[in-house]
Design an enzyme around this catalytic site. Structure first.
Site, short mmCIF file in Angstrom:
data_model
loop_
_atom_site.label_atom_id
_atom_site.label_comp_id
_atom_site.label_asym_id
_atom_site.label_seq_id
_atom_site.Cartn_x
_atom_site.Cartn_y
_atom_site.Cartn_z
N ASP A 1 0.80 -1.33 -0.03
CA ASP A 1 0.11 0.00 0.03
C ASP A 1 0.78 1.42 -0.04
OD1 ASP A 1 -2.17 1.94 0.64
OD2 ASP A 1 -1.56 1.54 2.64
N PHE A 2 0.26 2.48 -0.21
CA PHE A 2 1.06 3.70 -0.12
C PHE A 2 1.05 4.49 1.11
CE2 PHE A 2 1.88 8.09 -1.23
CZ PHE A 2 3.11 7.98 -1.53
N ASP A 3 -0.50 4.95 1.28
CA ASP A 3 -0.40 5.98 2.35
C ASP A 3 -0.44 4.90 3.74
OD1 ASP A 3 -1.41 8.85 1.61
OD2 ASP A 3 -2.21 7.41 0.04
N ASP B 1 -1.68 -1.01 5.92
CA ASP B 1 -1.93 -0.62 7.28
C ASP B 1 -3.30 -0.37 7.65
OD1 ASP B 1 -2.36 2.88 7.11
OD2 ASP B 1 -2.17 1.91 5.50
#
Length: 273
Positions: free
Chosen positions: A31-33, A212
């Site tokens: 994932d990124f954020d 997350d």
């Protein structure tokens, strides 16, 4: 693997060991954020942790596939992460609706229901009494209603959950919760579908996914489903007090984006990179 990065499940540990034994077939997806980039009040200000590009560039020398799977538009994740500097990386945006690879962006237009939601949303928020600080992030293929800036973000989410769910149901969209956000987006596409499809396309084994937030849980489920098919895997949580459900079902839990960088660096070192 060093003890702090050791999986707490035997299945996850087997996935990590399979990566070290055969990195050329492995898929590491993230994932990124909240995973590669710290969470910030304004998502437009998010940037990848400074250690992301160097460690991914190291891993790219040996790992078969590196990928980012984000709810953001793919090009935005590339720009905010500096990911164009990572050789061969694949970036799937809008939960898999879009794909960026080797500088080329592909994907369908947003469905009409998203446009209808865009028009209806201001009235829905007004009638619901959305607290001050509530704001809408227009992602093109989705609309994210954020409450992080409100005086009581959790209370604001409770106020909006019903009205946004009703709007989504009326338009045939999904209302997906996240870290101080509810996102209206097309149903049927999630990070689990995106991860499983990419794993099959790349004939990947093992598959490692790092995430997350609640939107990453389908990808964790995909890792478990792939393991049931005989494909190794490990689900890694970038721990957050806002989404404890993610850490609860992960094979390996690390401390936020810095912990993810440490894990990736440990893998790179173990591969001699």
């Amino acid at each position: 693997m060093t003890q702090p990065l050791r999986s707490r499940t035997p299945e996850g540990q087997a996935g990590l060991e399979a990566l070290l034994a055969g990195p050329q077939r492995a898929l590491i997806a993230m994932d990124f954020d909240g995973t590669l980039a710290p969470i910030v009040p304004d998502p437009r200000a998010a940037r990848a942790h400074p250690g992301v590009v160097p460690v991914l560039a190291r891993l790219a020398k040996a790992v078969g596939t590196l990928a980012v799977i984000s709810g953001r538009p793919a090009a935005e994740a590339v720009a905010y992460g500096g990911l164009e500097a990572v050789p061969g990386i694949i970036v799937l945006g809008h939960y898999g609706w879009q794909r960026w690879q080797d500088g080329a962006l592909t994907g369908p237009d947003a469905p009409p229901a998203v446009g209808a939601a865009r028009e209806a949303l201001p009235g829905v928020l007004s009638r619901a009494g959305a607290p001050d600080g509530t704001w809408v992030e227009d992602k093109g293929h989705a609309l994210a209603v954020h409450t992080r800036r409100a005086a009581d973000p959790d209370a604001a989410l409770r106020v909006l959950r019903g009205p946004l769910g009703e709007l989504a149901a009326r338009l045939g969209l999904a209302a997906e919760p996240g870290r101080m956000v509810i996102e209206l987006r097309p149903p049927g596409v999630d990070k689990g579908t995106a991860l499983a499809d990419l794993a099959r396309e790349r004939a990947a084994d093992p598959v490692i996914f790092c995430g997350d937030d609640l939107g990453d849980l389908p990808a964790f489920a995909a890792v478990r489903a792939l393991r049931a098919e005989g494909i190794g895997g490990c689900a890694v949580a970038s721990a957050s007090a806002e989404s404890p459900q993610v850490a609860a079902v992960a094979d390996l839990v690390v401390d936020g984006p810095e912990g993810i960088i440490d894990l990736l660096a440990a893998l790179a070192a173990a591969l001699g990179l």
